[in-house]
Design a protein around this motif. Structure first.
Motif, PDB file in Angstrom:
ATOM      1  N   ASN A 258      45.509  17.968 -34.581  1.00 57.99           N
ATOM      2  CA  ASN A 258      46.135  18.151 -33.282  1.00 57.99           C
ATOM      3  C   ASN A 258      45.098  18.683 -32.294  1.00 57.99           C
ATOM      4  O   ASN A 258      44.052  19.199 -32.691  1.00 57.99           O
ATOM      5  N   PRO A 259      45.327  18.513 -30.993  1.00 61.81           N
ATOM      6  CA  PRO A 259      44.291  18.825 -30.001  1.00 61.81           C
ATOM      7  C   PRO A 259      43.815  20.264 -30.078  1.00 61.81           C
ATOM      8  O   PRO A 259      42.615  20.526 -29.951  1.00 61.81           O
ATOM      9  N   GLY A 260      44.724  21.202 -30.319  1.00 58.24           N
ATOM     10  CA  GLY A 260      44.338  22.604 -30.392  1.00 58.24           C
ATOM     11  C   GLY A 260      43.314  22.841 -31.491  1.00 58.24           C
ATOM     12  O   GLY A 260      42.344  23.592 -31.314  1.00 58.24           O
ATOM     13  N   THR A 261      43.505  22.210 -32.632  1.00 55.86           N
ATOM     14  CA  THR A 261      42.568  22.371 -33.742  1.00 55.86           C
ATOM     15  C   THR A 261      41.197  21.817 -33.372  1.00 55.86           C
ATOM     16  O   THR A 261      40.163  22.435 -33.663  1.00 55.86           O
ATOM     17  N   LEU A 262      41.181  20.668 -32.710  1.00 56.83           N
ATOM     18  CA  LEU A 262      39.907  20.047 -32.343  1.00 56.83           C
ATOM     19  C   LEU A 262      39.146  20.931 -31.349  1.00 56.83           C
ATOM     20  O   LEU A 262      37.925  21.077 -31.426  1.00 56.83           O
ATOM     21  N   LEU A 263      39.896  21.546 -30.438  1.00 53.92           N
ATOM     22  CA  LEU A 263      39.265  22.455 -29.477  1.00 53.92           C
ATOM     23  C   LEU A 263      38.675  23.667 -30.207  1.00 53.92           C
ATOM     24  O   LEU A 263      37.544  24.091 -29.931  1.00 53.92           O
ATOM     25  N   ALA A 264      39.433  24.188 -31.170  1.00 51.73           N
ATOM     26  CA  ALA A 264      38.941  25.330 -31.954  1.00 51.73           C
ATOM     27  C   ALA A 264      37.696  24.945 -32.733  1.00 51.73           C
ATOM     28  O   ALA A 264      36.761  25.747 -32.878  1.00 51.73           O
ATOM     29  N   ILE A 265      37.642  23.725 -33.227  1.00 52.62           N
ATOM     30  CA  ILE A 265      36.468  23.263 -33.976  1.00 52.62           C
ATOM     31  C   ILE A 265      35.253  23.228 -33.057  1.00 52.62           C
ATOM     32  O   ILE A 265      34.160  23.691 -33.404  1.00 52.62           O
ATOM     33  N   LEU A 266      35.449  22.711 -31.847  1.00 56.73           N
ATOM     34  CA  LEU A 266      34.325  22.671 -30.905  1.00 56.73           C
ATOM     35  C   LEU A 266      33.848  24.087 -30.586  1.00 56.73           C
ATOM     36  O   LEU A 266      32.647  24.364 -30.568  1.00 56.73           O
ATOM     37  N   HIS A 267      34.792  24.982 -30.320  1.00 57.07           N
ATOM     38  CA  HIS A 267      34.421  26.369 -30.021  1.00 57.07           C
ATOM     39  C   HIS A 267      33.630  26.976 -31.169  1.00 57.07           C
ATOM     40  O   HIS A 267      32.668  27.712 -30.946  1.00 57.07           O
ATOM     41  N   ALA A 268      34.026  26.667 -32.388  1.00 59.49           N
ATOM     42  CA  ALA A 268      33.335  27.229 -33.545  1.00 59.49           C
ATOM     43  C   ALA A 268      31.927  26.672 -33.665  1.00 59.49           C
ATOM     44  O   ALA A 268      30.976  27.394 -33.940  1.00 59.49           O
ATOM     45  N   VAL A 269      31.771  25.380 -33.424  1.00 57.89           N
ATOM     46  CA  VAL A 269      30.467  24.744 -33.623  1.00 57.89           C
ATOM     47  C   VAL A 269      29.549  25.006 -32.426  1.00 57.89           C
ATOM     48  O   VAL A 269      28.421  25.486 -32.580  1.00 57.89           O
ATOM     49  N   ARG A 270      30.047  24.735 -31.232  1.00 55.62           N
ATOM     50  CA  ARG A 270      29.198  24.815 -30.048  1.00 55.62           C
ATOM     51  C   ARG A 270      28.932  26.259 -29.640  1.00 55.62           C
ATOM     52  O   ARG A 270      27.818  26.634 -29.303  1.00 55.62           O
ATOM     53  N   ASP A 271      30.035  27.084 -29.692  1.00 58.88           N
ATOM     54  CA  ASP A 271      29.900  28.438 -29.165  1.00 58.88           C
ATOM     55  C   ASP A 271      29.797  29.491 -30.263  1.00 58.88           C
ATOM     56  O   ASP A 271      29.658  30.672 -29.961  1.00 58.88           O
TER      57      ASP A 271
END
Lengths: 551, 349
Positions: A258-271
């Motif tokens: 779901n979109p929320g999970t994908l956003l959390a994944i980006l935050h974890a990897v990028r930030d």
């Protein structure tokens, strides 16, 4: 909308999304204290690794994952750990909001193993509701070939608008997160499934997609119908694939996020930012400022609702999740978890208690709305009668518990409650049956071990007697007739059963590496003990026979 | 994964959006009105008195049994199912039915066929048809008292209801229904000869046709309001038409036309109001198609080869008997399952 497929059934409940999708996505005020429950996901609870008095920053690990289906937990505010309980950890904030971040990763260059490790240490779980640890889901590629990543943005339950607002504000980032997952699982194709009642989110996605020319991302707008956000229903809708009964989307080469999970994944990897906050929809007629907020995990529901203008005298109940599948909160003094996507503060008028149940007249309404093509009316009948054989014949375990049947029942029968009770009753019986079987195998092993020890004792005794006979040269009176043929057969049978047990163990271990093999190993050990005993008995009998013939 | 389910939550929205059981029943009652009105226009006020008496019996008997069973009377009566059974049985009886006949029929329907099995939702047989079948086999003379249109005078009505109409007058009242007349036309008589002899009083055939069309109108309302699904009526009428056409084409001089079978007797009434009783019908959509088709086939077989001119009641009851079997073998294939039923029960799904 032209090239979407259909799933059976479905309903059109009042959407009631207007109330929370009108205002922008904002940050909720920083809480002064948070309570982080150790079980924020499916599977095992995490194990605390802090003690009262420890200073923590936002993002410090406070509980470690233990076991496979489990996930790390991080402090969501900076401050002091004030209490470490058996089920939760309390942190008193210092109001500073100091962060502890992991180093940033460039996902396009990073090794898959580094990305997986990042997901693991960031404590990310599926934010759509089930809460399955994301790093485990990402490792699905070890067993299955994935061709399509589906972004499940359908958000079909009434009231909830968390994914809608996430996409409106962070469409680019969600798509980038999707590419990380697609890279990890080797999916060539990304497909977004979104219901047509979210025009602003669709517009944001289209705009974001215009920046992603070379990558194969497809936006599919589907008609609004509950439960098109069900994983299986959405895969059917978008790809016309049937996820097999008892199987996973990965069995047909699909992964859903779901979109929320994908956003959390980006935050974890990028930030380098672990999962410490999430978007929560605050809605219902008992609050005056509905909307979506970024909420730190562990924030008290009461605090959150009061900030949103809770009208306490009007409040009838607070529902966590959607009105179809969510559950009412027993107390408001409960913290937001990784799974809290929506809080509905409902008035009595808004969600009144159900009318009294009347008998099922088998009108078939439930059947016509079932998205899995079950016969809910028959399941109801057999669930109440506890007829488990019939329940399985009518596929109780294919029920996704969407509640469409209960929703349309003119007799107001709480059908899904019946199914859940029946399911948990049957699951319990199965566990009991496995336990009983295991106990039986343990007993058999013990018997076999005793028999082998007895045979060894006999062999030693016979050896001693043989020596005595030889030394005294007196004719032995051992006239016991030995059944050599019978023993030979028993020996061959024992050998065969060892082979069979070895084969079974190897096959099962290969088919499902995760499964516990204790019981099968026990059965193999039993067979081996039996073989040893048979060998000893046979050798002993041969010895005896030869000694009788030779004098 | 699965949070506790709150029945209060999901039913909350339900309360306002789906008609409850009681209102489904009332819709069916409302849909019988065109049929009842047309029948009483052609066959006299006896039809209305039947319906009113049967409905009153229905409610009274239901209340009495509920009281004996110590169930909440008011709540249960409120579902209007006993009222509906009364209306349906009343509408099936000949206009000159005395009160005790209706009473006996309703006792069979409500007490025996419905409440003794556990009340609404538990009866394996259609209650109204159990009552009708009992009356048909027990009181054949009364059950064939179909007066020619408009024959029954209003001042006879009271005597008729009270059951004090003299026998002579009763005999004069009895006229054959079209199905009955055709059934007893004699082996040697050709269909053309039968019709040429004008065997029915004037207007009888067209009266029955108008009544059938009125039932069709009521049925259309039920279909449009989605109170009933199309599966049973379509399957039943389809199989009646198919078999009637086959018989007719095989020997037009001895078999009646498909239209005759469709528009006389209780074919349309049965298809929309009797066979569609959800409680005693098959459950799945596939099962409903088989169930409806079975009723249609039995209607044609009994009408053509059996002893009764109309056969809807027996056909429905016989198919009620088959429902458990139909239910067992018409389980749909759930999404994601290879086949409808797993090989062994107890297998890990």
């Amino acid at each position: 909308m032209s090239n979407v497929y259909d799933f059976p059934g479905g309903i059109y409940p009042p959407e009631r999304k207007q109330r929370s999708n009108q205002s922008a996505l904002i940050q909720a005020p920083l809480p002064g204290r948070v309570i982080l429950t150790l079980q924020q996901h499916s599977g095992q609870p995490a194990t605390p690794c802090v003690a009262p008095g420890d200073e923590v920053k936002v993002g410090s690990v406070i509980a470690k994952r233990e076991g496979m289906i489990c996930s790390d937990l991080h402090a969501s505010i900076s401050g002091t750990v004030s209490e470490v309980g058996t089920t939760q950890i309390t942190i008193d904030g210092d109001g500073q909001d100091n962060w502890e971040r992991l180093p940033s990763l460039d996902w396009q260059r990073a090794e898959p193993s580094a990305l997986l490790e990042r997901l693991n240490e960031s404590g990310i779980v599926g934010l759509g509701g089930a809460g399955f640890p994301t790093h485990i889901k990402a490792r699905v590629v070890e067993r299955h070939a994935i061709h399509t990543l589906v972004i499940n943005a359908a958000e079909c339950e009434p009231y909830i608008t968390a994914d809608d607002l996430t996409l409106r504000h962070h469409a680019n980032e969600v798509l980038e997160g999707a590419q990380i997952v697609a890279k990890l699982c080797g999916a060539q194709h990304i497909m977004i499934g979104i219901e047509d009642n979210k025009p602003d989110a669709i517009k944001a996605l289209k705009h974001a997609l215009s920046n992603y020319q070379p990558i194969n991302i497809e936006l599919k707008v589907i008609p609004t119908r509950y439960p098109s956000g069900g994983e299986r229903q959405l895969i059917k809708r978008l790809l016309n694939l049937d996820v097999p009964s008892g199987g996973l989307p990965a069995d047909v080469g699909v992964l859903c996020h779901n979109p929320g999970t994908l956003l959390a994944i980006l935050h974890a990897v990028r930030d380098g930012q672990p999962l410490v906050s999430r978007v929560v929809t605050l809605t219902g007629e008992a609050i005056t400022q509905p909307g979506n907020r970024w909420v730190r995990l562990g924030t008290s529901v009461r605090e959150l609702l009061e900030q949103a203008g809770l009208n306490t005298p009007e409040l009838h109940q607070v529902i966590q999740g959607g009105p179809m599948m969510g559950s009412p909160l027993l107390t408001l003094d409960t913290p937001v978890t990784k799974l809290t996507n929506c809080l509905i503060a409902a008035t009595l008028n808004e969600l009144p208690p159900p009318p009294a149940e009347s008998p099922c007249i088998r009108c078939g309404e439930c059947e016509s709305v079932c998205p899995v093509a079950l016969l809910p009316q028959q399941l109801h009948w057999y669930a109440r009668a506890q007829d488990d054989a019939k329940l399985e014949r009518y596929h109780l375990f294919d029920c996704i518990e969407c509640g469409a049947c209960s929703y349309v029942c003119p007799s107001h029968i709480p059908l899904v409650v019946d199914y859940r009770e029946a399911k948990s009753r049957i699951r319990l019986q199965r566990i009991e049956a496995v336990k009983a079987e295991h106990a039986k195998h343990r007993f058999e092993f013990r018997q076999a071990r005793l028999a082998r020890e007895e045979a060894e004792k006999q062999a030693r005794k016979q050896a001693r007697q043989a020596q005595q006979r030889r030394s005294s040269t007196s004719a032995a009176a051992s006239s016991e007739k030995v059944d050599l043929r019978g023993l030979r057969i028993a020996h061959a049978a024992a050998k065969a059963s060892v082979k069979k047990a070895e084969k079974t163990l190897a096959r099962v271990a290969q088919e499902d590496p995760k499964q516990s093999l204790d019981d099968l190993e026990m059965q193999l050990a039993t067979a081996q003990e039996n073989l040893k005993a048979a060998e000893l008995q046979l050798a002993q009998a041969r010895e005896q026979q030869s000694s009788e013939e030779s004098p | 994964m699965s949070m506790m389910h709150a029945s209060g939550v999901k039913d909350a929205i339900t309360a306002t959006s789906v008609p409850p059981t009681a209102s489904l029943m009332r819709w069916v009652i409302a849909a019988t009105l065109p049929g009842i009105a047309t029948m009483s226009y052609f066959f006299g006020l006896g039809i209305i008195s039947n319906v009113l008496l049967a409905a009153a019996f229905g409610v009274a008997l239901e209340a009495a049994v509920l009281r004996l069973r110590q169930r909440p009377i008011r709540v249960k009566l409120n579902d209007s199912s006993a009222l509906l059974t009364g209306v349906l049985l009343g509408a099936s009886l000949p206009p000159a039915s005395p009160w005790w006949l209706i009473g006996v029929g309703m006792i069979a329907a409500i007490v025996v066929a419905k409440q003794l099995y556990g009340g609404l939702g538990h009866n394996p047989f259609n209650p109204a048809m159990v009552g009708y079948a009992l009356l048909l086999v027990s009181f054949p003379t009364y059950m064939t008292l179909w007066a020619p249109p408009q024959e029954l005078l209003p001042n006879d009505l009271w005597a008729q209801i009270a059951g004090t109409l003299p026998t002579a007058q009763l005999d004069s009242l009895s006229g054959a229904t079209p199905l009955d007349a055709f059934k007893h036309k004699g082996e040697a008589v050709l269909a053309s000869e039968f019709w040429a002899a004008s065997p029915l009083p004037d207007g009888t055939l067209s009266a029955w046709r108008w009544v059938a069309l009125a039932w069709l109108a009521g049925g259309a309302v039920l279909l449009a309001k989605r109170i009933i699904s199309w599966h049973i009526p379509v399957a039943m009428l389809g199989s009646v038409l198919l078999l009637a056409t086959l018989f007719y084409l095989s020997d037009p001089s001895h078999f009646a036309s498909p239209l005759f079978h469709l528009l006389t007797g209780a074919t349309l009434f049965g298809a929309f109001f009797i066979a569609t009783d959800p409680v005693s019908a098959a459950t799945s959509q596939r099962g409903k198609l088989l169930y409806g088709a079975g009723i249609g086939a039995l209607v044609m077989i009994i009408r053509t080869f059996g002893g009764y001119p109309d056969a809807v009641a027996f056909a429905v009851l016989l198919m009620n008997l088959c429902v458990p079997l139909l239910d067992l073998y018409s389980v749909p294939r759930p999404t994601g399952q290879q086949k409808a039923s797993p090989g062994k029960p107890g297998e890990q799904p």
